[in-house]
Design an enzyme around this catalytic site. Structure first.
Site, mmCIF file in Angstrom:
data_model
loop_
_atom_site.group_PDB
_atom_site.id
_atom_site.type_symbol
_atom_site.label_atom_id
_atom_site.label_comp_id
_atom_site.label_asym_id
_atom_site.label_seq_id
_atom_site.Cartn_x
_atom_site.Cartn_y
_atom_site.Cartn_z
ATOM 1 N N ARG A 77 0.587 -1.493 0.232
ATOM 2 C CA ARG A 77 0.391 0.481 0.080
ATOM 3 C C ARG A 77 0.919 1.021 -0.136
ATOM 4 O O ARG A 77 0.426 2.230 -0.016
ATOM 5 C CB ARG A 77 -0.934 0.009 1.413
ATOM 6 C CG ARG A 77 -1.908 -1.258 1.028
ATOM 7 C CD ARG A 77 -2.493 -1.412 0.491
ATOM 8 N NE ARG A 77 -3.860 -2.699 0.715
ATOM 9 C CZ ARG A 77 -4.583 -2.659 -0.263
ATOM 10 N NH1 ARG A 77 -4.663 -3.087 -1.849
ATOM 11 N NH2 ARG A 77 -5.804 -3.741 -0.022
ATOM 12 N N ASP B 71 -2.174 -12.691 -0.644
ATOM 13 C CA ASP B 71 -3.400 -11.927 -1.475
ATOM 14 C C ASP B 71 -2.872 -10.353 -0.139
ATOM 15 O O ASP B 71 -4.833 -10.343 -0.427
ATOM 16 C CB ASP B 71 -4.441 -11.765 -2.169
ATOM 17 C CG ASP B 71 -4.902 -10.830 -3.051
ATOM 18 O OD1 ASP B 71 -4.976 -10.011 -2.670
ATOM 19 O OD2 ASP B 71 -6.042 -11.372 -3.913
ATOM 20 N N ASN C 227 -12.255 -10.866 -3.826
ATOM 21 C CA ASN C 227 -11.868 -10.780 -5.089
ATOM 22 C C ASN C 227 -10.706 -11.667 -5.724
ATOM 23 O O ASN C 227 -8.927 -10.889 -5.924
ATOM 24 C CB ASN C 227 -11.133 -9.327 -6.401
ATOM 25 C CG ASN C 227 -12.020 -9.145 -7.173
ATOM 26 O OD1 ASN C 227 -11.354 -10.560 -8.265
ATOM 27 N ND2 ASN C 227 -11.315 -8.419 -8.442
#
Ligand code: ZN
Length: 429
Positions: free
Chosen positions: A64, A306, A279
């Site tokens: 991030r 993930d 997702n």
């Protein structure tokens, strides 16, 4: 510094090693692996009843930084990685700005050198701005340290563009990591399309939306000769396509995540818990069983987290509006131990293959082994301790875990990176 790891069960599938012995590390290098090693003045780590294996690597992490430091940054993300037992992570490029040029890769490499607790391998974007249009400058990014390329978070929709991407990647011998999602089929889907989506009144994300994209990318990899790695495979159909492609000799590898292995759409409740919004989405119990079978038969090359940190206020939105994803770095290993090793589905050698050696060879990273003369990147695991997954457990800035409230078995107690402790006695150093 001289370090003696004494009396642990030393597991390295590459060396066909699985026996109780000692590991001596001098100045960051493994100098001896054997019985009753004596080293005067060495710092001793007692490893009785513990597992010693090559350092785990996560090939799918979202750190991030830059742009979303309120969710995670290089310091907190690598702190979480060390806490989870990883000696290295591969960082996905969907930051702000997007990591699609050499200077962005250099920023991450420098930031990791300053603040990283574990090694960070940058993954650059396939296309400029993740827009799926013009090709990103792979050569410049490789020169700065990028190890692979991906538009993760988005599928490249145009097949012609994907062909150009793979043709270009071949010239560098680079691996293309694909997020397989056909947007025309998936639309605004938020959960697996089926009985559960109908019952909850949520828009479905059909498994065909993944299967079609996987089949297309395998065909393009076959055409171009590009090395293809498929991120977060979630359907039985996609896994079967990978299995058949491997049998044909296509250079394809794939990863699955702990949440797709250990949760299915039945985890979605009438409370619309957004911690379960992923997702690709959590699939059916049949898909889940197929993925677990793929771990054992070699179709799956890597368990990847993930790791997708989000702030609490973001996940507190309505289900359709909340962001996708769960954190994963700190729960992956305990989940694998609890659900697979403790139930005799996987051996420790399988765990090392799926979390240390296999992922590295999938992305063409330098191998990490316990062979004498190797750099000491090592994970030490206590397989018997109990771990409560509470908010206080996490070193990550974000607590959006799909596994909050569970009690798991086993945890890394030590992580060594180049012979230096990143984790010691269960605490991040
Ligand atoms: Zn991702």
């Amino acid at each position: 510094m001289t370090l003696l790891l004494r009396g642990g069960r030393v597991v390295d599938p590459g060396l066909e090693l699985d026996e109780v012995c000692d590991v001596l590390i001098e100045d960051g290098i493994i100098t001896k692996v054997g019985k009753d090693v004596v080293a005067a003045g060495a710092t001793v780590v007692e490893c009785a009843e513990k597992i010693i294996m090559p350092g785990l690597v996560d090939v799918h992490t979202h750190l991030r930084e830059p742009g979303f430091e309120y969710k995670e940054d290089v310091e907190s993300g690598t702190r979480a990685a060390a806490h989870g037992g990883f000696s290295a992570v591969c960082a996905m490029p969907n930051t702000n700005p997007i990591c699609d040029e050499g200077s962005a890769v250099r920023f991450l490499v420098e930031r990791a050198a300053e603040r990283g607790h574990v090694r960070v391998h940058p993954i650059g974007a396939l296309t400029v701005g993740l827009k799926g249009e013009s090709l990103a400058e792979m050569g410049d990014m490789i020169a700065e340290g990028a190890v692979a390329f991906s538009d993760d978070g988005k599928g490249v929709q145009d097949a012609g563009t994907m062909r150009r991407v793979m043709d270009y990647a071949v010239t560098f011998g680079a691996t293309v990591v694909c997020h397989c999602e056909d947007e025309a089929l998936v639309g605004k889907g938020v959960v697996n399309e089926g009985v559960v989506s109908t019952r909850l009144g949520l828009t479905g994300w059909p498994s065909a939306g993944e299967d079609v994209a996987v089949a297309r990318d395998i065909a393009i990899a076959e055409l171009t000769g590009c090395r293809l790695h498929l991120a977060h495979i979630s359907t039985a159909g996609a896994l079967q396509a990978v299995r058949e492609a491997k049998e044909r000799g296509v250079a394809v590898t794939c990863e699955v995540t702990p949440h797709h292995l250990f949760l299915d759409e039945d985890a979605l409740t009438p409370e619309y818990d957004t911690a379960m919004k992923m997702n690709p989405p959590l699939r059916t119990s049949a898909d889940r069983a197929a993925l677990v079978a793929g771990l054992k038969d070699g179709t799956v090359d890597a368990i990847a987290t993930d790791h997708a940190p989000h702030a609490a206020h973001e996940k507190a939105l309505e289900f359709e509006l909340a962001p996708f994803g769960t954190t994963g770095l700190e729960t992956a290993l305990p989940l694998v131990i609890t659900n697979l090793v403790a139930k005799d589905t996987l051996t420790w050698s399988d765990v090392a293959r799926l979390m240390a050696t296999g992922p590295r060879s999938a992305l063409n990273l330098p191998p990490v082994t316990l062979a004498e003369g190797s750099v000491a990147d090592i994970t030490i695991i206590d397989p018997e301790c109990r771990v409560e997954i509470t908010p206080a457990f996490f070193e990550s800035k974000s607590g959006n875990s799909a596994f909050l409230g569970t009690t798991l078995l086993g945890k890394a107690t030590e992580v060594l990176v180049g012979g230096r402790f990143a984790l010691r006695n269960g605490k991040v150093v």
